[in-house]
Design an enzyme around this catalytic site. Structure first.
Site, PDB file in Angstrom:
ATOM      1  N   CYS B  86       0.783  -1.044  -0.530  1.00 27.70           N
ATOM      2  CA  CYS B  86       0.105   0.045  -0.321  1.00 27.70           C
ATOM      3  C   CYS B  86       0.898   1.476  -0.185  1.00 27.70           C
ATOM      4  O   CYS B  86       1.617   1.786  -0.387  1.00 27.70           O
ATOM      5  CB  CYS B  86      -1.227  -0.055   1.550  1.00 27.70           C
ATOM      6  SG  CYS B  86      -2.376   0.512   1.610  1.00 27.70           S
ATOM      7  N   HIS B 203      -2.808  -5.511   0.715  1.00 29.51           N
ATOM      8  CA  HIS B 203      -2.555  -5.854   1.966  1.00 29.51           C
ATOM      9  C   HIS B 203      -2.267  -7.176   2.644  1.00 29.51           C
ATOM     10  O   HIS B 203      -2.785  -8.090   3.304  1.00 29.51           O
ATOM     11  CB  HIS B 203      -3.357  -4.905   3.625  1.00 29.51           C
ATOM     12  CG  HIS B 203      -3.088  -4.039   3.574  1.00 29.51           C
ATOM     13  ND1 HIS B 203      -2.546  -3.221   4.055  1.00 29.51           N
ATOM     14  CD2 HIS B 203      -4.022  -3.323   2.631  1.00 29.51           C
ATOM     15  CE1 HIS B 203      -2.658  -1.474   3.969  1.00 29.51           C
ATOM     16  NE2 HIS B 203      -3.868  -1.667   3.103  1.00 29.51           N
ATOM     17  N   GLU B 205      -0.733  -8.523   5.255  1.00 23.83           N
ATOM     18  CA  GLU B 205      -0.543  -8.755   6.833  1.00 23.83           C
ATOM     19  C   GLU B 205      -2.230  -8.443   7.389  1.00 23.83           C
ATOM     20  O   GLU B 205      -2.280  -9.364   8.771  1.00 23.83           O
ATOM     21  CB  GLU B 205       0.132  -7.511   6.980  1.00 23.83           C
ATOM     22  CG  GLU B 205      -0.695  -6.163   7.343  1.00 23.83           C
ATOM     23  CD  GLU B 205      -0.757  -5.290   6.163  1.00 23.83           C
ATOM     24  OE1 GLU B 205      -0.424  -5.774   5.300  1.00 23.83           O
ATOM     25  OE2 GLU B 205      -1.434  -4.321   6.132  1.00 23.83           O
TER      26      GLU B 205
END
Lengths: 84, 229
Positions: B86, B203, B205
């Site tokens: 990002c 993302h 994560e």
């Protein structure tokens, strides 16, 4: 003192959806004659430098290194004398 | 193997990366504040998402001049694995470690949604654990993720396999409908020429635990760990 007025705009080859949206907003107000609209940035720098030639060089470098991204943007600027 | 998670003023995904590293894949990690001048002791670097320095001027434009970035550039040039997600992707592009730039989404909306991305290149430290063409279900959360590179740059990237992920449909087709932000050629992630630096808008994560809806981001972490171990 010198003032630098800097315009940063997207290159013509880069799509500007913000400009397209402003254009359609203008069209809905009745301004149907707008052929194209591009949205950019306008920066005003007040410089301590008083020599126009040196100031030009500094602003050129600022644009190249930070103020514009050469992958997507173009820039132009003008200098003018302002009262210190 | 120790992973450095970079933190700039305005970074917001660093805690999520730290959680996945420490609690899910159980890898040593540490935060690296942007004013540090060294990344010594780290074997892999992560640039998380957020709004570094408020994203003023352009996304990532100010962050690339943070003191730590000189060390990041050296680490990357020496072949160290670096990934940006990002805002981290935007910073890597602004720093010149990755080609191209990220522009405002064509739809002009901030898009926070699940997408599918298709693995286009497995020859990076982060994608080595993925199968060719493997689809990942993973979230995006950005207003400025429209990937752009000049036509000649894109052609060179295609030839060298620098396109790492493309937005796709759930059945793996790369279509205009599957493209959430207007990226050229549905590009969701790219690498540098050497392949050790990767950036992606999604993302990983936020897709590392079944409880949170997807574990598809996990192989990116495991690949990096396997590489430097």
């Amino acid at each position: 003192m010198l003032e630098a007025q800097i315009y940063v705009t997207l290159k013509r080859s880069v799509l500007d959806p913000q400009g397209e949206t402003v254009k359609s907003g203008l069209a809905s107000l009745g301004f149907t004659g707008v052929e194209d609209c591009r949205v950019g940035k306008f920066l005003v720098l007040t410089l301590g430098e008083t020599d126009p030639e040196r100031a030009r060089g500094q602003v050129e470098e600022m644009c190249r290194r930070l103020l514009a991204n050469p992958v997507i943007e173009e820039y132009r600027f003008q200098l003018r004398e302002v009262a210190g | 193997m120790r992973v450095g998670v970079l933190v700039f003023p305005g970074t917001w995904s660093h805690q999520d990366f730290a959680h996945v590293l420490g609690d899910v894949v159980r890898s040593p990690w540490g935060f690296v504040w942007h004013k540090e001048r060294s990344v010594a002791g780290y074997d892999c670097l992560i640039l998380p998402g957020g709004f570094a320095h408020g994203d003023y001027l352009r996304c990532g434009a100010i962050a690339r001049f943070s003191p730590v970035m000189e060390a990041v550039v050296r680490f990357a040039k020496e072949g160290g694995p670096v990934i940006g997600s990002c805002n981290g992707f935007q910073i890597l592009c602004e720093a010149g470690l990755l080609p191209g730039a990220l522009l405002r989404n064509t739809c002009l909306q901030y898009r926070c949604q699940w997408v599918h991305i298709r693995t286009e290149n497995r020859n990076t430290p982060f994608t080595r654990r993925l199968a060719p063409g493997q689809l990942l279900r993973i979230p995006i959360s950005h207003g400025e993720g429209r990937y752009y590179a000049a036509p000649e740059t894109l052609a060179a990237m295609r030839a060298r396999g620098q396109i790492v992920f493309r937005y796709a449909t759930a059945d793996g087709r790369v279509t205009a409908e599957a493209n959430p932000n207007g990226s050229l050629e549905n590009i969701a992630g790219v690498s540098n020429e050497a392949g050790n630096v990767v950036g992606l808008m999604p993302h990983p994560e936020r897709a590392a635990e079944a409880l949170l809806g997807s574990q598809d981001g996990l192989p990116l972490f495991l690949g990096a760990i396997q590489t430097v171990r």
